[in-house]
Design a protein around this motif. Structure first.
Motif, PDB file in Angstrom:
ATOM      1  N   ASN A  30      -5.207 -10.276 -20.440  1.00  0.00           N
ATOM      2  CA  ASN A  30      -5.344  -9.033 -19.659  1.00  0.00           C
ATOM      3  C   ASN A  30      -4.600  -8.187 -20.333  1.00  0.00           C
ATOM      4  OD1 ASN A  30      -6.311 -10.532 -17.302  1.00  0.00           O
ATOM      5  ND2 ASN A  30      -4.243 -11.312 -16.896  1.00  0.00           N
ATOM      6  N   THR A  31      -4.202  -8.053 -21.808  1.00  0.00           N
ATOM      7  CA  THR A  31      -3.926  -7.319 -22.703  1.00  0.00           C
ATOM      8  C   THR A  31      -5.111  -6.575 -23.394  1.00  0.00           C
ATOM      9  OG1 THR A  31      -2.007  -8.548 -22.832  1.00  0.00           O
ATOM     10  CG2 THR A  31      -2.353  -6.855 -24.445  1.00  0.00           C
ATOM     11  N   TYR A  68     -10.557 -12.925 -23.174  1.00  0.00           N
ATOM     12  CA  TYR A  68      -9.901 -11.744 -23.460  1.00  0.00           C
ATOM     13  C   TYR A  68     -10.843 -10.607 -22.805  1.00  0.00           C
ATOM     14  CZ  TYR A  68      -5.820 -13.388 -25.997  1.00  0.00           C
ATOM     15  OH  TYR A  68      -4.722 -13.914 -26.349  1.00  0.00           O
ATOM     16  N   HIS A  98      -2.559  -2.805 -26.959  1.00  0.00           N
ATOM     17  CA  HIS A  98      -1.176  -3.519 -27.154  1.00  0.00           C
ATOM     18  C   HIS A  98      -1.095  -3.928 -28.388  1.00  0.00           C
ATOM     19  CE1 HIS A  98       2.258  -5.969 -26.255  1.00  0.00           C
ATOM     20  NE2 HIS A  98       1.679  -7.058 -26.874  1.00  0.00           N
ATOM     21  N   PRO A 117       0.561 -10.715 -26.594  1.00  0.00           N
ATOM     22  CA  PRO A 117      -0.648 -10.453 -26.046  1.00  0.00           C
ATOM     23  C   PRO A 117      -1.369 -11.468 -25.213  1.00  0.00           C
ATOM     24  CG  PRO A 117      -0.940 -11.076 -28.233  1.00  0.00           C
ATOM     25  CD  PRO A 117       0.385 -10.890 -27.977  1.00  0.00           C
ATOM     26  N   THR A 118      -1.974 -11.130 -23.829  1.00  0.00           N
ATOM     27  CA  THR A 118      -2.603 -12.273 -23.245  1.00  0.00           C
ATOM     28  C   THR A 118      -4.135 -11.608 -22.977  1.00  0.00           C
ATOM     29  OG1 THR A 118      -1.973 -10.907 -21.131  1.00  0.00           O
ATOM     30  CG2 THR A 118      -0.477 -12.385 -22.031  1.00  0.00           C
TER      31      THR A 118
END
Length: 409
Positions: free
Chosen positions: A122-123, A142, A164, A119-120
């Motif tokens: 942008n996730t 986030y 995600h 995960p980032t």
């Protein structure tokens, strides 16, 4: 007669008022499994811990259930003495002081078993609206958080793969999975962080009772042994991570040779002489001159200090003990010279070679980190235990970047 009865009733009412006034007034919200309400009964792991602490302190408490925002207002206005279970919050620090942990949230990313976790910001990530995870991830930037109102909804969101992963407290996530789903699906989980939960006590209350918070914090370790613990999967992961690191350096001849030399040097010591050395060690504190300086400047201690620096924060302490349980080398000053009656020694050297012992999870208030000591026996070339070695491990550091795929129940 009527006047006498009226006087008795008045005395009883005043006595009752004094009893209620003496109880610690606490406020909380519903947050299973920490705070649960069934009818008029308030229970949960945090409630049980508080009951244990106050029993040790010979105090009573009254608990009121409110929505979180109203509970905060109660605390700020002094209508309640304390609020739980709360994580560190700079805004609350303006009017309240946080206690030592009474519980721990273990935050993980969860996803369907066939989804690799990376995960980032942008996730798309699922969270429970208003949860600690929601607030924390929002602060980190986030911006694709999908919010739901309950754990069953969060689990369904994870299984749908419309996100995600979902971020959640492992205990609450697992209990909801067991309670609401007949078929237990597999999830991949990746560690995020530990979030200690304590009681925020109103600053006015703390000032009025000068020793209350110190006494409260002193009782928390005895009352949290069953709640602030490592799970089986965490314990196994820690073993794997630490043993991988130990394999790089524990077999250096310097360790076994130093232990052998000290065993020979200390072979004459009786139990009373060992206890005398321990007493001398304690008397020398906090300066810890002579023997302490010798220990810190020997070659093995210097080697441990180097290993600690190279671990990147994984190890916060390394010590070696001879066959008597006496510390013979250390990366940092130890509080005790003799460790022979502690589990780190009795569960390794006394058991035999190739033993790994993982101690209890502990919270270090000075560093605000969770730590655990992992100990192994030190063996000679004939695989005979000749001493023991202990490393202090930053648990969150060790668990980071480890993914586990399993049925969570």
């Amino acid at each position: 007669m009527n006047q006498v009865l009226a006087a008795i009733v008045l005395v009883l009412m005043m006595s009752s008022a004094r009893v209620n006034a003496g109880a610690i007034q606490l406020v909380t919200n519903l947050a299973p499994p920490y705070q649960i309400q069934q009818g008029d009964t308030i229970s949960g792991t945090s409630v049980a811990t508080l009951q244990c602490i106050f029993q040790h302190m010979e105090l009573t408490s009254d608990i009121t259930i409110l929505p979180w925002k109203r509970a905060l207002k109660h605390l700020e206005q002094g209508l309640s003495d304390g609020l739980f279970s709360a994580s560190y919050d700079p805004n609350i620090n303006r009017f309240a002081t946080l206690s030592a942990p009474i519980a721990i949230e273990k935050w993980y990313f969860f996803s369907a078993a066939d989804v690799s976790l990376s995960p980032t910001e942008n996730t798309p990530i699922g969270v429970i609206s208003g949860s600690n995870q929601d607030q924390w991830l929002s602060q980190l930037g986030y911006h694709k958080l999908q919010r739901v109102s309950s754990y069953p909804q969060l689990i369904k969101l994870a299984l749908s793969k419309r996100v995600h992963a979902v971020a959640a407290d492992a205990q609450a996530f697992t209990e909801s999975l067991v309670t609401h789903f007949d078929i237990q699906p597999e999830f991949t989980k990746a560690f995020i962080k530990y979030a200690p939960l304590g009681v925020y006590f109103n600053k006015g209350f703390v000032e009025q009772r000068q020793h209350f918070l110190t006494q409260f914090n002193e009782q928390t370790p005895a009352c949290t042994n069953d709640t602030i613990t490592l799970s089986n999967s965490e314990r196994q992961t820690l073993k794997t991570v630490v043993l991988e690191q130990l394999a790089n350096w524990i077999n250096t001849p310097l360790i076994a040779d130093t232990v052998k030399q000290q065993n020979a040097r200390n072979s004459y010591l009786s139990a009373s002489q060992i206890h005398a050395l321990e007493a001398q060690w304690q008397q020398q504190r906090p300066s810890l001159q002579s023997h302490a300086q010798l220990l810190q400047t020997n070659l093995l201690s210097e080697y441990f200090q180097q290993i600690k620096r190279q671990s990147g924060g994984l190890f916060n302490e390394i010590i070696a003990m001879d066959r008597n349980g006496l510390v013979i080398a250390m990366s940092d000053l130890t509080s005790d010279l003799w460790q022979g009656d502690e589990d780190k020694f009795t569960q390794t050297f006394d058991v035999g070679p190739d033993v790994v012992f993982v101690d209890q999870l502990k919270y270090d208030e000075s560093t605000h980190k969770f730590q655990v000591q992992i100990s192994v026996s030190v063996s000679d070339e004939e695989q005979t235990a000749i001493g023991a070695l202990t490393v202090g491990v930053d648990v969150e550091h060790a668990l980071s970047n480890r993914q586990i795929t399993a049925k969570l129940n």
